[in-house]
Design a protein around this motif. Sequence first.
Motif, PDB file in Angstrom:
ATOM      1  N   ASP A  98      66.231  84.681  81.618  1.00 44.38           N
ATOM      2  CA  ASP A  98      66.186  86.073  81.142  1.00 44.38           C
ATOM      3  C   ASP A  98      65.377  86.946  82.107  1.00 44.38           C
ATOM      4  O   ASP A  98      65.779  88.049  82.469  1.00 44.38           O
ATOM      5  CB  ASP A  98      65.453  86.177  79.782  1.00 44.38           C
ATOM      6  N   PHE A 126      62.484  92.455  82.248  1.00 49.79           N
ATOM      7  CA  PHE A 126      63.091  92.014  80.990  1.00 49.79           C
ATOM      8  C   PHE A 126      61.998  91.584  80.027  1.00 49.79           C
ATOM      9  O   PHE A 126      61.029  90.937  80.411  1.00 49.79           O
ATOM     10  CB  PHE A 126      64.022  90.824  81.247  1.00 49.79           C
ATOM     11  N   GLY A 149      61.864  89.977  75.888  1.00 48.62           N
ATOM     12  CA  GLY A 149      62.742  89.486  74.830  1.00 48.62           C
ATOM     13  C   GLY A 149      62.158  89.676  73.444  1.00 48.62           C
ATOM     14  O   GLY A 149      60.948  89.652  73.245  1.00 48.62           O
ATOM     15  N   HIS A 162      68.092  82.205  71.908  1.00 45.35           N
ATOM     16  CA  HIS A 162      66.810  81.540  71.636  1.00 45.35           C
ATOM     17  C   HIS A 162      66.653  81.261  70.142  1.00 45.35           C
ATOM     18  O   HIS A 162      66.112  80.235  69.739  1.00 45.35           O
ATOM     19  CB  HIS A 162      65.633  82.401  72.121  1.00 45.35           C
ATOM     20  N   TYR A 192      64.182  75.826  75.818  1.00 47.41           N
ATOM     21  CA  TYR A 192      63.829  77.218  75.508  1.00 47.41           C
ATOM     22  C   TYR A 192      63.168  77.937  76.689  1.00 47.41           C
ATOM     23  O   TYR A 192      63.586  79.042  77.071  1.00 47.41           O
ATOM     24  CB  TYR A 192      62.909  77.201  74.270  1.00 47.41           C
ATOM     25  N   MET A 196      64.407  81.303  78.859  1.00 45.69           N
ATOM     26  CA  MET A 196      63.519  82.457  78.949  1.00 45.69           C
ATOM     27  C   MET A 196      63.244  82.813  80.418  1.00 45.69           C
ATOM     28  O   MET A 196      63.240  83.992  80.788  1.00 45.69           O
ATOM     29  CB  MET A 196      62.208  82.171  78.206  1.00 45.69           C
ATOM     30  N   GLN A 213      52.725  83.782  74.873  1.00 46.42           N
ATOM     31  CA  GLN A 213      53.842  83.547  75.800  1.00 46.42           C
ATOM     32  C   GLN A 213      53.394  83.198  77.228  1.00 46.42           C
ATOM     33  O   GLN A 213      54.231  82.967  78.097  1.00 46.42           O
ATOM     34  CB  GLN A 213      54.759  84.773  75.843  1.00 46.42           C
TER      35      GLN A 213
END
Length: 326
Positions: free
Chosen positions: A134, A6, A8, A44, A127, A131, A149
Amino acid sequence: MRKHFFSGIQPSGRLHIGNYLGAIKQWIALQDEYEPIFGIVDYHAMTVRYDPAEMRGRVLDAAASYLAAGLEPEKSILMVQSDVPEHTELAWILNCITPMGRLSRIPTFKDKVRQNPDNVNMGLFDYPVLMAADILLYKSEIVPVGEDQVPHLEFTRDVAERFNSAFGEVFAEPAEVLSPGARILGLDGVNKMSKSLDNCLYLDDSDDEISRKLSTAVTDPARKRRTDPGDPTICNIMNLHDVFSTSEEREQCADGCRNATIGCLDCKKILIGHVVETIRPIRERKTDLLARPDDILDILREGAARARPIAQATMAEVRRAVGVTR
Ligand code: TRP
């Protein structure tokens, strides 16, 4: 069967070539080996103030941008995070094993508190947990992301390990895959390309805008006159040549810069030609797609339908592991 991972996408406006070179190009290259899931992460995006009337358009714009840049819905799954409720369901369970102290040390949280001091909400704090959900929901082993990130990926590995040791082995610990082109600076030659700094080349800029922006972009400041020799290793235009131009052109420009036989503008003209050729088809495809929003919505609906069974299978394991099956 291809493995999933995944990644994002924030539905936050126009994409620039820093996004393109940093992330999208890399994702597209992974479409054959994996079946990637690209999520437009609208939940998000709710962690900062926004206008609900604009959200639908932002999601469509993000989808059109990524499709135009080469994401193929036959090979990849393009979906919207809020269409698959398992994301928030898993986030809750991960919340219950996440120490607050661990979250408060994440640098992106501290940055966002500085940027939005009047809206420090629970979602902003949480947050990284959403994530992590996800990523773990699809048992991702890799996650292509930008360098900014990395703290979130470290956190995700932490949560996966915490979960596995508390409830039994369910999740893989995902590794970030950083793209090679991630170091492109903005047109000011100093900062990263960023919407808020107004130093971007956008994927929907017109040919004229591309030409104008690159013509005035900062080069080696030592080259005040055409006859001044320059240092191509510190010139951001050369960084862009590295990505867009042929090796002969790069050599011609670098040598010409060192011995002042080529002016910055001539060096830029070669680059402008390549950038225009790269951006034009993306811009045209995006315009074409946005004229057919129903087709985009169909792709997103199908993406959610393909993602959901994968997410549900993981959630069945998670529910069993944490003891909420009857
Ligand atoms: N935080 C990411 C960003 O700002 C977006 C994102 C949300 C993401 N969930 C993700 C990226 C999962 C990779 C994997 O760009």
